[in-house]
Design an enzyme around this catalytic site. Structure first.
Site, short mmCIF file in Angstrom:
data_model
loop_
_atom_site.label_atom_id
_atom_site.label_comp_id
_atom_site.label_asym_id
_atom_site.label_seq_id
_atom_site.Cartn_x
_atom_site.Cartn_y
_atom_site.Cartn_z
N HIS A 20 0.84 -1.20 0.00
CA HIS A 20 0.00 0.00 0.00
C HIS A 20 0.88 1.26 0.00
O HIS A 20 0.61 2.21 -0.73
CB HIS A 20 -0.87 0.06 1.27
CG HIS A 20 -1.91 -1.01 1.39
ND1 HIS A 20 -2.00 -1.84 2.48
CD2 HIS A 20 -2.92 -1.38 0.55
CE1 HIS A 20 -3.03 -2.66 2.33
NE2 HIS A 20 -3.60 -2.42 1.17
N LYS A 44 -18.39 -6.47 7.14
CA LYS A 44 -17.06 -7.05 6.98
C LYS A 44 -16.21 -6.66 8.18
O LYS A 44 -15.67 -5.55 8.25
CB LYS A 44 -16.44 -6.51 5.68
CG LYS A 44 -15.57 -7.51 4.94
CD LYS A 44 -15.30 -7.05 3.52
CE LYS A 44 -13.83 -6.93 3.22
NZ LYS A 44 -13.59 -6.38 1.87
N ARG A 93 -2.16 -6.16 -8.56
CA ARG A 93 -1.07 -7.12 -8.34
C ARG A 93 -1.13 -8.17 -9.43
O ARG A 93 -0.84 -7.90 -10.56
CB ARG A 93 -1.20 -7.75 -6.94
CG ARG A 93 -0.74 -6.84 -5.84
CD ARG A 93 -1.32 -7.23 -4.52
NE ARG A 93 -2.77 -7.02 -4.53
CZ ARG A 93 -3.56 -7.18 -3.49
NH1 ARG A 93 -3.06 -7.60 -2.35
NH2 ARG A 93 -4.84 -6.94 -3.57
N SER A 131 -2.81 -7.80 2.75
CA SER A 131 -3.06 -7.73 4.19
C SER A 131 -3.41 -9.12 4.72
O SER A 131 -3.01 -9.48 5.83
CB SER A 131 -4.21 -6.76 4.48
OG SER A 131 -3.90 -5.47 4.04
P1 ADP Z 1 -9.77 -3.84 -0.70
O1 ADP Z 1 -10.50 -4.64 0.35
O2 ADP Z 1 -10.55 -2.65 -1.17
O3 ADP Z 1 -9.17 -4.62 -1.82
P2 ADP Z 1 -7.05 -3.57 0.33
O4 ADP Z 1 -6.61 -2.86 1.55
O5 ADP Z 1 -6.83 -5.03 0.25
O6 ADP Z 1 -8.57 -3.16 0.13
O7 ADP Z 1 -6.35 -2.91 -0.94
C1 ADP Z 1 -6.49 -1.54 -1.24
C2 ADP Z 1 -5.87 -1.25 -2.58
O8 ADP Z 1 -4.46 -1.45 -2.51
C3 ADP Z 1 -6.36 -2.15 -3.72
O9 ADP Z 1 -6.40 -1.40 -4.91
C4 ADP Z 1 -5.27 -3.21 -3.82
O10 ADP Z 1 -5.20 -3.77 -5.12
C5 ADP Z 1 -4.05 -2.37 -3.51
N1 ADP Z 1 -2.95 -3.17 -2.99
C6 ADP Z 1 -2.92 -3.95 -1.90
N2 ADP Z 1 -1.73 -4.56 -1.76
C7 ADP Z 1 -0.97 -4.18 -2.82
C8 ADP Z 1 0.35 -4.50 -3.29
N3 ADP Z 1 1.11 -5.36 -2.64
N4 ADP Z 1 0.75 -3.91 -4.43
C9 ADP Z 1 -0.05 -3.06 -5.11
N5 ADP Z 1 -1.29 -2.73 -4.73
C10 ADP Z 1 -1.76 -3.28 -3.61
#
Ligand code: ADP
Length: 165
Positions: A20, A44, A93, A131
């Site tokens: 992130h 959630k 990703r 995460s």
């Molecule tokens: P959500 O539940 O909305 O997917 P996340 O916190 O999992 O929320 O992810 C938020 C954003 O960050 C999403 O666009 C996700 O694709 C991006 N993201 C998460 N981890 C990575 C990573 N390792 N590299 C690039 N983008 C990421």
């Protein structure tokens, strides 16, 4: 004077990872300001509360005035417009992210055509970082130092030691 370009970077951030933070950092090369928006889903339930997620993001980005950390409920596109922004920033990703992101981006465009979704490709070292995987490793007492910043590492250790006892 040209208008400030603001992007909203929404997500669960449960908790924030180096993946992130990489998107935020690179997003700041393109936008003047980024609003990291923690989504509040009633149904959630995550590991961390919204307040905890916000505090962890804040501790990771420091006091950079170009990054605002906020939370929102309801439709993301409405929140984006309410903040005077026009862009939703998302990270991509693996190919597996694509289908889901494509669907959401189409729906958001139907809801509010003036809001554009922009995708940034992950940096190679973070391609498989999420995460969920961090939580899984931390719950098994595995090392997460290369995946999340130190305050998140500490918060994870505290959460899981409480759950385990
Ligand atoms: P959500 O539940 O909305 O997917 P996340 O916190 O999992 O929320 O992810 C938020 C954003 O960050 C999403 O666009 C996700 O694709 C991006 N993201 C998460 N981890 C990575 C990573 N390792 N590299 C690039 N983008 C990421």
């Amino acid at each position: 004077m040209s208008q400030k370009q603001v992007a909203v970077y929404p997500g669960s951030f449960d908790p924030v990872t180096y993946g992130h933070l990489d998107i935020i950092e690179r997003g700041l090369e393109v936008f003047d300001e980024i609003i990291v928006a923690v989504a509040q889903h009633a149904e959630k339930k995550g590991l961390f509360t919204t307040a905890e997620r916000i505090a962890l993001i804040r501790s990771a980005v420091g006091d950079d005035p170009r990054v605002r950390v906020d939370t929102f409920q309801g439709l993301l596109v409405d929140y984006v417009v309410s903040q005077g922004a026009r862009v939703i920033l998302r990270g991509l990703r693996a190919v597996s992210d694509f289908e889901y992101e494509f669907q959401i981006a189409q729906m958001n465009r139907n809801l509010r055509g003036e809001v554009e979704t922009l995708f940034m490709m992950t940096s190679v070292p973070y391609g498989y970082l999420s995460s969920s995987i961090v939580k899984e490793v931390a719950s098994l007492d595995g090392p997460v130092a290369s995946l999340v910043p130190p305050p998140v590492q500490k918060a994870l250790a505290e959460k899981y030691s409480r759950i385990r006892t």
